[in-house]
Design a protein around this motif. Sequence first.
Motif, short mmCIF file in Angstrom:
data_model
loop_
_atom_site.label_atom_id
_atom_site.label_comp_id
_atom_site.label_asym_id
_atom_site.label_seq_id
_atom_site.Cartn_x
_atom_site.Cartn_y
_atom_site.Cartn_z
N PRO A 173 -27.30 3.59 0.37
CA PRO A 173 -26.80 2.28 0.63
C PRO A 173 -27.48 1.77 1.84
O PRO A 173 -26.97 0.52 2.01
CB PRO A 173 -25.29 2.71 0.69
CG PRO A 173 -25.23 3.93 1.00
CD PRO A 173 -26.23 4.56 0.37
N ASN A 208 -24.09 -1.03 -4.39
CA ASN A 208 -24.01 -2.02 -3.41
C ASN A 208 -24.71 -1.29 -2.02
O ASN A 208 -24.82 -0.14 -1.81
CB ASN A 208 -22.71 -2.32 -3.09
CG ASN A 208 -22.53 -3.84 -2.32
OD1 ASN A 208 -23.55 -4.50 -2.16
ND2 ASN A 208 -21.38 -4.29 -1.95
N ASP A 210 -24.34 -0.85 2.17
CA ASP A 210 -23.18 -0.78 3.18
C ASP A 210 -23.33 -1.67 4.55
O ASP A 210 -22.32 -1.32 5.30
CB ASP A 210 -22.92 0.74 3.47
CG ASP A 210 -24.18 1.48 4.09
OD1 ASP A 210 -25.21 0.45 4.61
OD2 ASP A 210 -24.17 2.64 4.42
N PRO A 213 -21.53 -5.50 2.43
CA PRO A 213 -20.97 -5.07 1.20
C PRO A 213 -20.24 -6.19 0.44
O PRO A 213 -19.96 -6.44 -0.71
CB PRO A 213 -20.00 -4.17 1.42
CG PRO A 213 -19.70 -3.99 2.66
CD PRO A 213 -20.79 -4.55 3.50
N TYR A 243 -14.86 -4.25 -3.12
CA TYR A 243 -16.03 -3.83 -2.24
C TYR A 243 -15.75 -2.85 -1.03
O TYR A 243 -16.47 -2.32 -0.75
CB TYR A 243 -16.87 -5.03 -1.79
CG TYR A 243 -16.08 -5.91 -0.94
CD1 TYR A 243 -16.41 -5.50 0.44
CD2 TYR A 243 -15.48 -7.05 -1.19
CE1 TYR A 243 -15.72 -6.45 1.39
CE2 TYR A 243 -14.98 -7.95 -0.47
CZ TYR A 243 -15.05 -7.63 0.86
OH TYR A 243 -14.25 -8.31 1.87
N LEU A 247 -18.77 1.32 -3.29
CA LEU A 247 -20.13 1.09 -3.29
C LEU A 247 -20.70 0.99 -4.49
O LEU A 247 -21.96 0.64 -4.85
CB LEU A 247 -20.92 1.67 -2.02
CG LEU A 247 -20.59 1.69 -0.73
CD1 LEU A 247 -21.53 2.35 0.10
CD2 LEU A 247 -20.77 -0.18 -0.49
#
Length: 286
Positions: A173, A208, A210, A213, A243, A247
């Motif tokens: 991420p 997603n 980090d 996000p 979110y 993730l």
Amino acid sequence: MPDCRVLWVAFLVCHAASLVTSAPSGNDIASQTSHASLKKEVNQLEASYKKCEKSLMEANNMLEQVTNEVQVDGTNKAQVDGTNEVQADWALEEELEQMGVSNPYATSAGSCVDDDLAGRLLSAISDVQRTVNGLRSGTSYHARNLAEHKHARQYRTKYRSEAGLAVDGNVHPDYHQGSCSYTNAGPDVWWYVDLEESYAIGEVKVYNNDRYPEMINPFNIMVGNSSDVGEMSQCGGNFGADYEDTLTWVIDCGGTPGRYVMVLLPGPNRSLMMCEVRVYEYTGPD
């Protein structure tokens, strides 16, 4: 035909062994148990194949020996009824039976390599493949990722973070690791992957980033046989509101047919940064 079947069986066994080699064993007990079961399955396949291969080699050697020993007067038989080849086959089979060797070219249920054996091996390979996929994904959904390394496109690319980075197999991420796609801001920003042929889409997993996000909220998953969003079907509703808690999202498309899978950010002034998209074929209800 027998040689082709032997090669087919050999391929199946080698493929199973390669799956074991590439499957991650993991550290948790469940993963270790699955990996051990996988190894056991392939060992059994290899044992069955080696036994069959040995029998075939012995039978073929015996057949060559008998072929050299049996004398067939083809000229006389041809003069009688033109069946010299058939008579030769009968003579070979009789010699083999007298010597206690079954004909390696027979395809009955009791033969060494037959359609039934190949079918059983193929079924076992399929089970092995599903187990490997389960170990790799860490989920109970056993399927091949259709999107990995396929051609992907997106709304205007930002900082050279190309669309293909979201199908490179890396789900890390952290954007700074260089494995996340990123677009410039704009209206109804999109990203899609071309699966190269149409599939019944089962699940789509979106990983997603980090760093930002919140940018992905909300997003839609679209599927269709055209990359035109107006001709695609939407899987579910809006996603991404949670979110802060996750993730990764798993979206059920329930078998929606399509060659293209799109992540769409509806609304003005949107920008998409995500680190991986995985697509799995629909396999029917559990």
